[in-house]
Structure formats: C-alpha cells, structure tokens
Design an enzyme around this catalytic site. Structure first.
Site, PDB file in Angstrom:
ATOM      1  N   GLU A  58       6.497   7.259   5.970  1.00  0.00           N
ATOM      2  CA  GLU A  58       7.621   7.742   5.691  1.00  0.00           C
ATOM      3  C   GLU A  58       8.073   9.220   6.359  1.00  0.00           C
ATOM      4  OE1 GLU A  58       7.379   6.923   1.375  1.00  0.00           O
ATOM      5  OE2 GLU A  58       7.802   9.128   1.073  1.00  0.00           O
TER       6      GLU A  58
ATOM      7  N   GLU B 101      11.806   5.796  -9.602  1.00  0.00           N
ATOM      8  CA  GLU B 101      12.094   7.178  -9.386  1.00  0.00           C
ATOM      9  C   GLU B 101      12.177   7.910 -10.426  1.00  0.00           C
ATOM     10  OE1 GLU B 101      11.159   9.237  -6.324  1.00  0.00           O
ATOM     11  OE2 GLU B 101      11.206  10.493  -8.219  1.00  0.00           O
TER      12      GLU B 101
ATOM     13  N   GLU C 290       0.302   7.001  -3.314  1.00  0.00           N
ATOM     14  CA  GLU C 290       0.705   7.755  -2.023  1.00  0.00           C
ATOM     15  C   GLU C 290      -0.327   8.976  -1.834  1.00  0.00           C
ATOM     16  OE1 GLU C 290       4.295   9.942  -1.816  1.00  0.00           O
ATOM     17  OE2 GLU C 290       4.846   9.073   0.432  1.00  0.00           O
TER      18      GLU C 290
HETATM   19  C1  NOJ Z   1       9.353   9.334  -2.043  1.00  0.00           C
HETATM   20  C2  NOJ Z   1       8.469   8.337  -2.018  1.00  0.00           C
HETATM   21  O1  NOJ Z   1       7.157   8.409  -1.324  1.00  0.00           O
HETATM   22  C3  NOJ Z   1       9.466   7.101  -1.047  1.00  0.00           C
HETATM   23  O2  NOJ Z   1       8.497   6.178  -0.670  1.00  0.00           O
HETATM   24  C4  NOJ Z   1      10.521   6.788  -1.812  1.00  0.00           C
HETATM   25  O3  NOJ Z   1      11.270   5.967  -1.394  1.00  0.00           O
HETATM   26  C5  NOJ Z   1      11.340   8.127  -2.447  1.00  0.00           C
HETATM   27  N1  NOJ Z   1      10.593   9.048  -2.867  1.00  0.00           N
HETATM   28  C6  NOJ Z   1      12.617   7.678  -3.141  1.00  0.00           C
HETATM   29  O4  NOJ Z   1      11.987   7.502  -4.664  1.00  0.00           O
HETATM   30 CA    CA Z   2       6.346  10.639  -0.999  1.00  0.00          CA
END
Ligand code: NOJ
Ligand code: CA
Length: 708
Positions: free
Chosen positions: A517, A424, A511
């Site tokens: 999510e 991240e 993505e």
């Molecule tokens: C956003 C991402 O799309 C997600 O999959 C991830 O778990 C979180 N950020 C944390 O990095």
């Molecule tokens: Ca995302």
C-alpha cells in the site's frame, strides 16, 4: 484435524562441561559444534556472554542484566552463582498448523545459570539466565524468580550485542510507533550519521530515541561467509526491544520501549523475558531458512486448530488505497457520531463498500477460487477519525446504510466464500478493548472467521505508543480473545511479530513494515523483508499488482508501483504467508488472465521449502512443495537485473514435471516497462538447468505439476 504437537522430545541432562560454581566460564556448543557460546561472570560479578562461529568471534564479550526502580537499581553486577549451572541436550520435532515446512526440527544445547547477589538493603536478589545454542544461532532470556516482592519495575534492560567488526547492516531507525520505513543499508559506523540526517534521505523518523537506534530484526553481514541477524522471540507482557549502537565500540545495547512515565516494564514475579536471539550462518539462505524464532516460542495450547486455515483473499481495498474511491459513505466532517443520522446524510457517491460493488467482487473472487473477500469501509465512522485522535469513533458493529451486512454474508456463503472483517481501531486501544467481545460475537453470528485489524495514528490515550508493554499486552489479548471466538487475526500497525504464531496459530498475519500500500517503495525492499520483518512471522504484504500506473484508473494518483508483473507473481513464493492477498482490482486481473492464473494456482501452505540462492537487498530464489499435492513451485525477486542458472536438483530423481514459467520479458523493467512478461511451458526434471533473467524490480514464478 491438524494438531500442533511435539512428535518426539528427547532430552538429557549432560555432564557439565567446564562450568564451575564461581569464577570460570561455561561453554555451550551447538549440536554440530560450529557455534560456541561462553558465559562468564567477570570480576565485578557482571554476567556476560560471547559467541564464536567456526572458530571466529562473532559476538564479543557482552554484558547482561537490568536496572530496576527503587533504592538500589543495580541488577547487573555483584552476582555470584547460586547453584551449579545446568546443561541440557534437546532434539525434537514439531508440526506447525501452517508454514513453510510441514515439520520443524528443534535441536539445541541449553545452559541455565542461577545467579544471586545482595542488594544494598541486605535483601537477596536472584536472576537466572537461559541460553540455547542451535546450529543456526544463539538465544538467551532472563528468568526473574520470585524474591520477596510480587512485582518488579524494570527501568532498563542492559543486554549487549558486541559486534565483531564494522559489519554491513540492513536497518530501519528506532521508533516507538512505526516500522513503515524503507531499509537503509550501511556499515554500523554509518548508522548514527544516517539517522541524524534522516530527513535529508526522505526517511523521517517520528520518535527515534537515539541516533544510534535501530529496530529488529536487524540483518547483518560480515564477509561472504558470515551472516547474522538480531531479533527477539516470544514478546509477551514486555516492551518491544530496540537496539542502540555505541559506535565507538560497535556494541548494540537493548533499549526497551517506554511507558508514558518513562519506566520500561512492570512484571509480576516469577517472570521470563522474551528471548534475545542472534541468528548466525555462513550463507544468506541460512538466515532465510532458520526456524529459531518459532522454536523459541511455546507450543500451542489450542487443542483444536481445525478452525485455523490458510486464506487466499481479495479485497474491496485497493480502490480506496489508490484514491479511486472512499472508505467513508459521506463527505461530512467534524460531527458527533453518536447523534449523526447516516440515513439522512448525503452519500458522497464514492463509497466502495456498497452492496452492489461488494457483490461484484464476491462474484469475481468466488469464480476464481478465492477463500475470502476483505471489505473495508463497511462500518460507520470513517468520515471522522483520521488524524483527529478521537478516543471513541468506531463501534465495529454498525454498518453504513448501503452495506447489507446479512444479505452480503449470505450471498458470499452461497457462492462458497466468506467475507473478511475489518476493524480499524484508529489507535484507540481502550475503545477496541471495550468492543472486542461484541464485535467478535457479531462476526460469529454472520459467519466471519478472520479479521484484519489496524492501529493507525498515535496510540490513545495520548502518551502511549505502539510498542510499549501496555500495547504489547493488548495485541496479545486481542489474539487470545479472537481465539475464544475461533477467529483468525491479521493485525496491521501492531508490533513486529516474534514467532508468537507458534503458540497462537490464529495470528495468521501482521503488517509491521512497509507493504504494497506504500506504492513507491524501492525495488530492493522485497529482497530485504524476508531477511528482516519476516523472521518473526508472516506479513500481509498484499502483492499481486498488475496495473502499476495507478493514475490510469485512480484519477489524480501520480504513483507508480515499482514492480514487474513477474515480480508480483514471484512474491507469492519469496514472502511466505498463510494469508495472501490478490490486491489488484478484478478488472485488472481480467486484462491479464494468463498471468492471473498463477495467483489462482499458487498454494499458501507448504510441505517443504528450499532457499536456493539469496543476497539481502539483491535477490531471493526459493522452491516450495505444495502441502496438498506433489507439485513444486519456484519463485524469485530481484532488485537490479539478475541472471541466474536455476538447477532443479531439489526435485526427486526420475520424476518429470510439466512446467509453466512466468518470467520477465527481456525488455521488462519495474519502472520503464513493468508489464512485459512471457509465459512458457515445458518439461522439467531434477537434471534440468534453466537460465532465468530477472529485470530491475523483476522476478519469476514457476509452477511444476508432477507428470508421472
Ligand atoms: C492502514 C492499513 O495498513 C491499511 O491496509 C488499511 O486499509 C488502512 N489502514 C485503513 O484501516
Ligand atoms: Ca499500515
């Protein structure tokens, strides 16, 4: 070892068809003759193009060109031909490293026009335009030759797409920082009003630049015999293109994502822009099936691609997304990461990436045949990043005290699977640029070969955004650097893909749209993404949610995932990706071992794909043949309840298959009864017809194992 190679390339310079030096039109036809593109220089020397499909105008005359910084910004009028236009006929086939099909035909007629004009200071300006006309669409790009100066600053691109009528569009608002929206479906003439009232729809646009603004890929429908889609291909060293609609003329115009100073791109000459693409077909399935975006990208330069493999994975992830546990190791806040001593800090007791829990997932993923296990929250910094816009938080190399980096990798490898790395970046591109090499070296040292990266929040430093030229450069730089380390990349929140995975097949996922999510998405969403987001490349959609009542295991979570179990299986087929996750928790798969069997069986790489039936926003049904066996798989997803008579005439005659059919139970419904499914078996051959019922937010999946 598989190579991406061009099997055959036959090209011939054709006799010019009606293209004169000045004044008259150049006409290029698709190989099948159905699409015709006309290039013209009008009286003011303004370049323009128009397109017909089966004799009807589908793009009305549309202007082209740029404005540039400097005394004379006009790079879009006053042109004349610099030399005779050149046409070419190309018919070739290439072999992707992974994909929906094991070979891809690249067949088109091209036209190159060379233009020149005198700028007001007397200097000569040159602009070439390349066109390609395929059976399933058209594309053009600009080539700006070297012309005295080494670089040029573009203040705006003026590529128009003049629509033939008030088409229906599936669109998300223009935004420099996110594509994570539900799609709107409206007439073109309604876009402005919907954008202006966006918050009333709960669809809040963060940085929409104009009420006429939309993102690509933009799905369009005219009548039942006209489907179109506008996107771009090969976005390299240039900002992402938005479209801005003039609704008095129903004309879209390119709108490039700006740099902090308001300019759009500074390019070294000679320069070629990304392709501007209009996909065209008379059936919705034509848009799903077209490979035009990949075809417009360069072949890969990687000599060895044996390190790039399809990946089916699980993750220590859904438990954090749903709020059951945390990414962070402590509940500390506002500390100085450089001096904070994690070994002395009090753990919060909810940290998912702890050695014991990760081992539990490794055992389950390995026992069920997965390739990899993603672990998020393994590294320090998670307490102190979100929403804080700190430029330097994560170092991508320091594990939390309860995550045994070496021991867990060794354990996973001993069980025959790999861990998947997570980076991240918290949007801090300079920080990631500085750490990338070290972080990828660490991955090499411990045996990781895939990274999920992410760019949550505003891009730092402030004033930057997610889709301008500088960010686009970074995303590709990360892909190239990763390739130097033989690492596959799955980048979240990066720019929407534009087919670059042909050139860089280690880009196995992005993505760049609302994924699983975002738990409350409409039941239409999955029936739109393959028409839009997926046209540029695969999405890490993270399907496979079996327990849809999230509060049942994540206390306090009031969300419901709106999808039936059969829908979640169908998505593995309708949303192609070489990287597929089984996103739910091991315990939820154990509860439904019979349905989980499909996720274990379904391949992620195919030799053939046949889109059987589809309508954007309604349903998609596709059949695919496994790349490594003679078995076929068929799957579907639906928005509203849908009944369909499925014919198996795509199967070879005279061959019988043992079918396992995973379907919605008659009473299933994504919202009221999502977990009702039935599994049946039987024999199927090319003459079989099977009635299929898909619930609201439902779907189906069929495995066909060849018998004789
Ligand atoms: C956003 C991402 O799309 C997600 O999959 C991830 O778990 C979180 N950020 C944390 O990095
Ligand atoms: Ca995302």
């Amino acid at each position: 070892m598989r190579h991406l190679l061009s099997i055959a390339a036959i090209s011939a310079i054709l006799a010019m068809q009606g293209c004169k030096q000045t004044g008259s039109d150049c006409v290029v036809s698709s190989p099948d003759g159905n699409i015709r593109l006309t290039f013209a220089l009008n009286g003011d020397g303004k370049p323009s193009y128009s397109v017909t499909f089966n004799g009807d105008t589908v793009v009305r005359p549309s202007l082209m060109g740029f404005e540039v910084s400097g005394e004379d910004p006009d790079f879009r009028s006053g042109f004349k031909f610099a030399s005779r236009p050149v046409m070419e006929d190309v018919d070739s086939v290439w072999v992707p490293v992974w994909g929906e099909n094991d070979t891809i035909v690249n067949r088109y007629q091209s036209l190159r026009v060379a233009l020149e004009k005198k700028a007001s200071d007397g200097t000569q300006r040159r602009l070439d335009i390349d066109f390609r006309v395929y059976d399933d669409g058209i594309a053009f790009r600009y080539l700006i030759p070297a012309q005295g100066n080494d670089s040029l600053t573009i203040t705006e691109e003026y590529s128009e797409f003049a629509m033939p009528a008030d088409l229906t569009a599936w669109w998300i608002p223009g935004d420099y920082d996110t594509q994570e929206y539900e799609y709107n479906r409206s007439r073109l003439s309604e876009i402005r009003g919907i954008n202006e009232n966006a918050d009333k729809l709960g669809n809040v646009s963060q940085t929409a630049f104009s009420p006429g603004g939309v993102q690509t890929s933009l799905m369009l429908k005219g009548s039942d015999s006209l489907y179109m889609n506008i996107h771009e291909a090969a976005l390299v060293d240039y900002p992402a293109m938005h479209l801005d609609l003039d609704d008095t003329t129903l004309t879209f115009r390119s709108w490039l994502t700006p740099m902090p100073d308001g300019t759009k791109a500074t390019v070294a000459l000679p320069f070629r822009t990304p392709w501007r693409v209009v996909m065209i077909g008379d059936e919705a399935t034509d848009i799903l099936a077209t490979d035009i975006i990949y075809n417009l990208n360069d072949p890969t330069k990687f000599e060895d691609t044996s390190w790039i493999t399809p990946v089916k994975y699980m993750g220590v992830w859904w438990e954090m997304i749903t709020g059951k546990s945390s990414w962070s190791y402590t509940d500390a806040e506002n500390f100085d990461l450089a001096t904070f001593d994690y070994t002395k800090a009090r753990p919060n007791g909810r940290h998912a990436a702890n050695t014991a829990n990760v081992k539990r997932y490794i055992d389950f993923a390995a026992a069920n045949g997965f390739d990899q296990l993603l672990i998020e929250g393994w590294n320090t910094g998670w307490e102190d990043w979100f929403g804080k816009e700190k430029e330097f938080v994560f170092d991508f190399v320091t594990p939390y005290p309860d995550f045994d980096l070496k021991g867990l990798n060794d354990y996973a490898h001993s069980k025959g699977i790999r861990l998947m790395m997570h980076h991240e970046t918290s949007g801090s591109i300079p920080n990631y640029e500085q750490w990338m090499d070290t972080a990828y070296t660490l991955m090499n040292n411990y045996g990781y070969n895939a990274v999920k990266s992410g760019y949550v929040g505003n891009i730092l430093p402030k004033g930057q955004n997610h889709y301008n030229q500088q960010s686009i450069r970074h995303y590709l730089n990360a892909i190239r650097k990763a390739a130097d380390h033989k690492i596959m990349v799955n980048a979240h929140e990066a720019v929407r893909p534009t087919g670059l995975a042909r050139t860089y097949p280690n880009l196995v996922g992005n993505e760049s749209a609302l994924g699983t999510e975002y738990q409350n998405m409409s039941t239409a969403h999955e029936t739109i993404l393959p028409f839009t987001r997926l046209k540029g490349g695969p999405m890490d959609f993270t399907p496979g949610i079996f327990r849809t009542d999230l509060g049942s295991f994540a206390p306090g979570n009031k969300e419901h995932k709106r999808a039936t179990t059969a829908n979640q299986l169908g998505v593995y087929l309708t949303m192609y990706s070489p990287l597929q996750m089984a996103a739910d928790l091991p315990e939820h798969y154990m509860e439904k071992a019979d349905a989980f069997q499909f996720i274990k069986d379904v391949p992620v790489d195919w030799s053939k794909s046949r889109y059987i039936a589809a309508e954007p926003g309604e349903y998609i049904i596709v059949a695919r043949r496994d790349k490594n066996s003679p078995d076929w798989y068929v799957g579907g997803v639906a928005n509203e309840p849908t009944d369909y008579k499925l014919s198996f005439d795509f199967l070879p005659q005279g061959t019988t298959y043992e079918a396992t059919i995973y379907a919605d139970a008659p009473e299933a419904d994504a919202i009221t009864n999502p977990e009702a499914y039935v599994i049946t078996t039987g024999e199927i051959d090319a003459d079989t017809t099977l009635p299929i019922h898909m619930a609201r937010g439902g779907g189906f999946a069929i495995r066909l194992q060849q018998k004789n």
